[in-house]
Write an enzyme that holds these catalytic residues in place. Sequence first.
Site, short mmCIF file in Angstrom:
data_model
loop_
_atom_site.label_atom_id
_atom_site.label_comp_id
_atom_site.label_asym_id
_atom_site.label_seq_id
_atom_site.Cartn_x
_atom_site.Cartn_y
_atom_site.Cartn_z
N GLY A 194 -32.37 23.56 -10.80
CA GLY A 194 -31.31 22.57 -10.57
C GLY A 194 -31.81 21.48 -9.66
O GLY A 194 -32.83 21.64 -8.98
N CYS A 218 -37.15 28.48 -10.18
CA CYS A 218 -37.20 27.24 -9.40
C CYS A 218 -36.06 27.19 -8.38
O CYS A 218 -36.05 27.95 -7.43
CB CYS A 218 -37.23 26.04 -10.33
SG CYS A 218 -37.76 24.54 -9.50
N TYR A 219 -35.05 26.33 -8.57
CA TYR A 219 -33.92 26.34 -7.64
C TYR A 219 -33.30 27.73 -7.56
O TYR A 219 -32.89 28.18 -6.48
CB TYR A 219 -32.86 25.32 -8.07
CG TYR A 219 -31.69 25.21 -7.12
CD1 TYR A 219 -31.78 24.44 -5.96
CD2 TYR A 219 -30.50 25.90 -7.35
CE1 TYR A 219 -30.72 24.36 -5.07
CE2 TYR A 219 -29.44 25.82 -6.47
CZ TYR A 219 -29.55 25.05 -5.32
OH TYR A 219 -28.51 24.97 -4.45
N HIS A 248 -41.35 26.79 -14.14
CA HIS A 248 -40.37 26.89 -15.23
C HIS A 248 -40.97 27.61 -16.44
O HIS A 248 -41.66 27.00 -17.24
CB HIS A 248 -39.92 25.48 -15.65
CG HIS A 248 -39.00 24.85 -14.66
ND1 HIS A 248 -37.64 24.97 -14.73
CD2 HIS A 248 -39.27 24.11 -13.56
CE1 HIS A 248 -37.09 24.32 -13.72
NE2 HIS A 248 -38.05 23.80 -12.99
N GLU A 263 -39.49 28.47 -19.05
CA GLU A 263 -38.79 28.11 -20.30
C GLU A 263 -39.39 26.91 -21.01
O GLU A 263 -39.09 26.66 -22.16
CB GLU A 263 -37.30 27.87 -20.01
CG GLU A 263 -36.96 26.65 -19.15
CD GLU A 263 -37.03 26.91 -17.64
OE1 GLU A 263 -37.84 27.75 -17.21
OE2 GLU A 263 -36.28 26.25 -16.89
N ASP A 271 -23.76 21.54 -40.64
CA ASP A 271 -22.83 22.32 -39.82
C ASP A 271 -21.51 22.57 -40.53
O ASP A 271 -21.05 23.71 -40.61
CB ASP A 271 -22.57 21.61 -38.48
CG ASP A 271 -23.87 21.26 -37.77
OD1 ASP A 271 -24.89 21.88 -38.10
OD2 ASP A 271 -23.86 20.36 -36.92
N LYS A 329 -28.64 24.64 -33.44
CA LYS A 329 -28.82 24.06 -34.77
C LYS A 329 -29.73 24.90 -35.67
O LYS A 329 -29.42 25.13 -36.84
CB LYS A 329 -29.41 22.65 -34.61
CG LYS A 329 -29.51 21.87 -35.89
CD LYS A 329 -28.30 21.01 -36.04
CE LYS A 329 -28.30 20.21 -37.31
NZ LYS A 329 -27.04 19.48 -37.46
#
Length: 519
Positions: free
Chosen positions: A59, A86-87, A176, A178, A233, A375
Site C-alpha cells: 500500500g 511490503c506495506y 512483491h 505477485e 461477458d 476476464k
Amino acid sequence: MTTESHQRLLIVDFGSQVTQLIARRLREARIYCEIHPFQKVDGAFLASFAPQAVILSGGPASVVESASPRADPAVFTLGVPVLGICYGQQVMMEQLGGRVEAGHHAEFGRAFVSPADTADPLFAGLFATGREEVWMSHGDRVTALAPGFSVIGASPNAPFAIVADPARHFYAVQFHPEVHHTVNGARILRNFTDLAGFTGDWTMAAYKEQAIAAIRAQVGEARVICGLSGGVDSSVAAVLIHEAIGEQLTCVFVDTGLMRQGEADEVVGLFRDHYNIPLIHADEGDRFLSALAGIDEPEAKRKIIGRLFIEVFEARAREVGDAEFLAQGTLYPDVIESVSFTGGPSVTIKSHHNVGGLPERMHLKLVEPLRELFKDEVRALGRELGLPASFVGRHPFPGPGLAIRCPGAITPEKLAILRKADAVYLEQIRRHGLYDAIWQAFAVLLPVRTVGVMGDGRTYDYVCALRAVTSVDGMTADYYPFDHHFLSETATRIINEVKGINRVTYDITSKPPGTIEWE
Ligand code: XMP
C-alpha cells in the site's frame, strides 16, 4: 452466490496498485480468494468469511505515520497462516511488536535475495541458483523484528527481505511476489498456500455447477432478462443462466445500427438458433442514427447512445412482462472496492455506456453470476459451457459501437465504409494468425478527406486509421508492432476493396497518453 464449498483465502487490501495481481496469481493456482479493503475486515467479517489463510497487501501509506492503516488484530489471532507483502510486512512487524523506520531506505526495482534458511517450506523449489530475483518498491523498512520472527532471506539493501515465525506460520516479505518481475514470485505464493493446506480446488467445472445451483436458488420461478451485446461477458452470463433456468430467461439484443459487419446476425444466430434462448431482437438502427445526426462531440454521442439504449431496453423488456431480475455480466475487477486514501473522485475521461440505472428504474433485482471471476476465467467458463471458440476469444467491443470509431458526425454512408474497412482489417489479422496475440483491433474512419491518384484519375476520399493494441485489462495499452509487410498489404487491400477510402495510417499511440478508442 455462495462459494463455501471452496477453501478460501482472504486478501486484505491496503491500496497497492498491484493487489489484484495477488488474486490473479492465486486464481491461476486454482485457489479461491477475495480482496477486501482493510477498513472492512474486522472480527465479525473474519468469522463469517472464515479464511484458511490471509495475505496483507502492499500500500502507499507509511506505517510510521499516525493515521496510517492497520490490520484488525483479529487477523493475527485466527490461528491461520498470514503473509504480509511490503506495506503488509511493515504492518505485521509494527503490530506484532517490531519496529519500522521511514526515510532514506527507499528501494525500487530489481534486487537479489539470498536465503538464510533453505529448509523453510516457503522456499520449496527455490534458490536453485543460490539467489532469487525479486522486485522491490518501498520507502520505509523494518528495523527490528517482532518477537518470534527471524530472518530467512536477505538482499544487500534489505536485511529483512523475508522474515518468518514458522511456529505461527506467519511470513512477511519486503518485495512483491505477485508481480512478474519477481521471477519465482508465483512459486513463493504457492508455497505459502501449500503450507496453509490449500489443495487447489477452484476449477471451472466445479464453479459452473455451483453457479447454476446458486442462480436457481436466487431466482426460483421468476423471470430474468439479460441484455446481450455480443461481447464475451454478457454471452457467457446468458448461456450460464439459460443452463440454470431455461426458458425463464429472455435476452434482449439492442441492435443500435452501430454494430460491425455481420455482427447482429451472428449474435441472433448463435443465441436464438443454436441455443434456442428466447431472444428479442430490437432493430433500432434508424432511431439511433437519427438521434445522432449532426452530433460530432464525443461525450454528446455517448450520452445519446446511453440514454436511447436504456429507453429501448426498457420498452422491449416490458414485452417479457413480469421479469423480476436483470442479468448482468459484471466481472470481479468491477466489484473490488477500491481503497482510497485521498477520497477525491477521479476525472471522467469518457462516459462509459452500460445498463447502469436500469435496475432502479425498472425495480429489478440483479443476477450477476460472473462477479467473482476475472476476464480470463470468464473465457474458461465460456469454454466449459461449450460456447464456440470464436465467441469466447472475441476482442472487446465498446457499447457505443462504431459511433466512437467514426469521429465527427455519423452518417449511414460513413458507417458503411467503416464496416467494410474494419472487416478487411480483421480478416487480414486472422489470416496472418495474429488475432489472439492482440487485445483489440479495429479501423477508425477519420473525418478528413485527402487527394490521391488511382489509375489515371484523381481521388478525394476518406482516411482510415488502423488501431491494434496489446493490454492486460484495457487500463493501459501499447500499440501492436505489426511488420511492414502486413501493414502495406492491409493498406493496399483496404484502398482497393473499400470504395471511399484512399489513404490508410497506423496509430502508434500507447495508453496513456492516448486511449484505446478514438472518442
Ligand atoms: P478506452 O478508449 O477508454 O477503452 O481506452 C478501454 C476499453 O474499454 C472499451 N470501451 C468501452 N466499453 N462501453 C464499453 O462497454 C463503453 O462505453 C466503452 N468505451 C470504451 C474499449 O473498447 C477498450 O476495450
